[in-house]
Design a protein around this motif. Structure first.
Motif, PDB file in Angstrom:
ATOM      1  N   ASN A  73       0.816  -1.219   0.000  1.00 27.58           N
ATOM      2  CA  ASN A  73       0.000   0.000   0.000  1.00 27.58           C
ATOM      3  C   ASN A  73       0.852   1.273   0.000  1.00 27.58           C
ATOM      4  O   ASN A  73       0.323   2.372   0.084  1.00 27.58           O
ATOM      5  CB  ASN A  73      -1.007   0.000   1.154  1.00 27.58           C
ATOM      6  N   LYS A  74       2.181   1.113  -0.075  1.00 25.06           N
ATOM      7  CA  LYS A  74       3.150   2.218  -0.195  1.00 25.06           C
ATOM      8  C   LYS A  74       3.282   3.066   1.072  1.00 25.06           C
ATOM      9  O   LYS A  74       3.861   4.139   1.027  1.00 25.06           O
ATOM     10  CB  LYS A  74       2.834   3.124  -1.387  1.00 25.06           C
ATOM     11  N   SER A  75       2.767   2.583   2.217  1.00 29.57           N
ATOM     12  CA  SER A  75       3.058   3.326   3.445  1.00 29.57           C
ATOM     13  C   SER A  75       4.535   3.143   3.801  1.00 29.57           C
ATOM     14  O   SER A  75       5.125   3.966   4.484  1.00 29.57           O
ATOM     15  CB  SER A  75       2.140   2.896   4.591  1.00 29.57           C
ATOM     16  N   SER A  76       5.137   2.053   3.323  1.00 34.60           N
ATOM     17  CA  SER A  76       6.582   1.841   3.356  1.00 34.60           C
ATOM     18  C   SER A  76       7.016   1.708   1.900  1.00 34.60           C
ATOM     19  O   SER A  76       6.742   0.691   1.257  1.00 34.60           O
ATOM     20  CB  SER A  76       6.923   0.575   4.149  1.00 34.60           C
ATOM     21  N   ASP A  77       7.657   2.739   1.372  1.00 33.56           N
ATOM     22  CA  ASP A  77       7.956   2.793  -0.062  1.00 33.56           C
ATOM     23  C   ASP A  77       9.431   3.093  -0.284  1.00 33.56           C
ATOM     24  O   ASP A  77       9.887   4.216  -0.084  1.00 33.56           O
ATOM     25  CB  ASP A  77       7.086   3.878  -0.712  1.00 33.56           C
ATOM     26  N   PHE A  78      10.167   2.067  -0.686  1.00 28.59           N
ATOM     27  CA  PHE A  78      11.573   2.236  -1.033  1.00 28.59           C
ATOM     28  C   PHE A  78      11.672   2.603  -2.506  1.00 28.59           C
ATOM     29  O   PHE A  78      11.204   1.860  -3.365  1.00 28.59           O
ATOM     30  CB  PHE A  78      12.368   0.950  -0.784  1.00 28.59           C
ATOM     31  N   VAL A  79      12.280   3.736  -2.806  1.00 33.36           N
ATOM     32  CA  VAL A  79      12.494   4.169  -4.185  1.00 33.36           C
ATOM     33  C   VAL A  79      13.784   3.537  -4.708  1.00 33.36           C
ATOM     34  O   VAL A  79      13.820   3.002  -5.814  1.00 33.36           O
ATOM     35  CB  VAL A  79      12.544   5.707  -4.271  1.00 33.36           C
ATOM     36  N   THR A  80      14.848   3.604  -3.903  1.00 31.15           N
ATOM     37  CA  THR A  80      16.124   2.956  -4.227  1.00 31.15           C
ATOM     38  C   THR A  80      16.675   2.332  -2.957  1.00 31.15           C
ATOM     39  O   THR A  80      16.412   2.813  -1.847  1.00 31.15           O
ATOM     40  CB  THR A  80      17.168   3.953  -4.763  1.00 31.15           C
ATOM     41  N   ILE A  81      17.443   1.273  -3.130  1.00 33.34           N
ATOM     42  CA  ILE A  81      18.152   0.635  -2.012  1.00 33.34           C
ATOM     43  C   ILE A  81      19.528   0.227  -2.505  1.00 33.34           C
ATOM     44  O   ILE A  81      19.650  -0.445  -3.531  1.00 33.34           O
ATOM     45  CB  ILE A  81      17.425  -0.625  -1.483  1.00 33.34           C
ATOM     46  N   ASP A  82      20.547   0.609  -1.738  1.00 34.50           N
ATOM     47  CA  ASP A  82      21.922   0.198  -2.007  1.00 34.50           C
ATOM     48  C   ASP A  82      22.418  -0.552  -0.777  1.00 34.50           C
ATOM     49  O   ASP A  82      22.321  -0.033   0.341  1.00 34.50           O
ATOM     50  CB  ASP A  82      22.795   1.425  -2.285  1.00 34.50           C
ATOM     51  N   LEU A  83      22.921  -1.754  -0.969  1.00 32.15           N
ATOM     52  CA  LEU A  83      23.456  -2.559   0.123  1.00 32.15           C
ATOM     53  C   LEU A  83      24.976  -2.631  -0.002  1.00 32.15           C
ATOM     54  O   LEU A  83      25.496  -2.944  -1.076  1.00 32.15           O
ATOM     55  CB  LEU A  83      22.876  -3.972   0.090  1.00 32.15           C
ATOM     56  N   THR A  84      25.676  -2.344   1.108  1.00 31.13           N
ATOM     57  CA  THR A  84      27.136  -2.394   1.109  1.00 31.13           C
ATOM     58  C   THR A  84      27.615  -3.129   2.350  1.00 31.13           C
ATOM     59  O   THR A  84      26.850  -3.374   3.287  1.00 31.13           O
ATOM     60  CB  THR A  84      27.735  -0.973   1.088  1.00 31.13           C
ATOM     61  N   ASN A  85      28.909  -3.440   2.363  1.00 30.29           N
ATOM     62  CA  ASN A  85      29.566  -4.080   3.512  1.00 30.29           C
ATOM     63  C   ASN A  85      28.840  -5.342   3.972  1.00 30.29           C
ATOM     64  O   ASN A  85      28.678  -5.569   5.169  1.00 30.29           O
ATOM     65  CB  ASN A  85      29.707  -3.098   4.687  1.00 30.29           C
ATOM     66  N   GLN A  86      28.416  -6.151   3.023  1.00 31.98           N
ATOM     67  CA  GLN A  86      27.634  -7.334   3.361  1.00 31.98           C
ATOM     68  C   GLN A  86      28.504  -8.499   3.811  1.00 31.98           C
ATOM     69  O   GLN A  86      29.516  -8.791   3.197  1.00 31.98           O
ATOM     70  CB  GLN A  86      26.768  -7.765   2.177  1.00 31.98           C
ATOM     71  N   THR A  87      28.065  -9.149   4.886  1.00 28.94           N
ATOM     72  CA  THR A  87      28.686 -10.360   5.415  1.00 28.94           C
ATOM     73  C   THR A  87      27.609 -11.422   5.510  1.00 28.94           C
ATOM     74  O   THR A  87      26.503 -11.146   5.979  1.00 28.94           O
ATOM     75  CB  THR A  87      29.267 -10.103   6.825  1.00 28.94           C
ATOM     76  N   VAL A  88      27.931 -12.641   5.064  1.00 31.69           N
ATOM     77  CA  VAL A  88      26.996 -13.758   5.117  1.00 31.69           C
ATOM     78  C   VAL A  88      27.663 -14.906   5.856  1.00 31.69           C
ATOM     79  O   VAL A  88      28.807 -15.255   5.557  1.00 31.69           O
ATOM     80  CB  VAL A  88      26.605 -14.237   3.695  1.00 31.69           C
TER      81      VAL A  88
END
Length: 141
Positions: A73-88
């Motif tokens: 419903n776009k009450s939480s609306d991400f336009v862009t997301i960049d993920l960095t420094n990822q550890t798995v």
């Protein structure tokens, strides 16, 4: 030629150092990132468990239904997301992922930005990695 091969192996080593499960979890994280920006119910259902607990940096907690509804419903609306420094890290059928999330948002039509440290917990069921839990905290400047 030898120098080129050596340089390629040095820069490619981090990619090849991941186990098959770590690569699969990284793929699931990327699928989630895309689904947060362009959500649809079927994709979200496939990525998250019914038991999902989704923690926001403001302390708000959502279950699966509330998480999906807010995105759809776009009450939480991400336009862009960049993920960095990822550890798995994979431990049996469970994996944890830590990364920094930088995003532009438009929650409820209000433009904003997010800069968060995120912890994701994934569980492997029937060969698929699915999100069980997420917690975010604001990165201090």
């Amino acid at each position: 030629m030898l120098l080129s091969t050596l340089m390629l192996s040095v820069f490619a080593a981090p990619v090849f150092a991941q186990s098959r499960d770590e690569q699969a979890v990284s793929g699931a994280v990327e699928a989630l990132r895309k689904a947060l920006v362009d959500p649809d119910k079927a994709t979200l259902d496939a990525l998250v468990l019914d038991e999902l607990t989704y923690g926001h940096s403001n302390g708000n907690l959502q279950d699966k239904a509330a998480f999906e509804e807010a995105l759809l419903n776009k009450s939480s609306d991400f336009v862009t997301i960049d993920l960095t420094n990822q550890t798995v890290k994979v431990v049996g059928n469970t994996a944890w992922v830590r990364h920094t999330l930088t995003a532009t948002t438009n929650d409820g039509g209000k433009p904003g930005n997010a800069h968060l440290s995120v912890l994701l917990i994934w569980v492997k069921q029937k060969g698929q990695w699915r999100l069980l839990a997420r917690q975010a905290v604001k990165v201090q400047a």
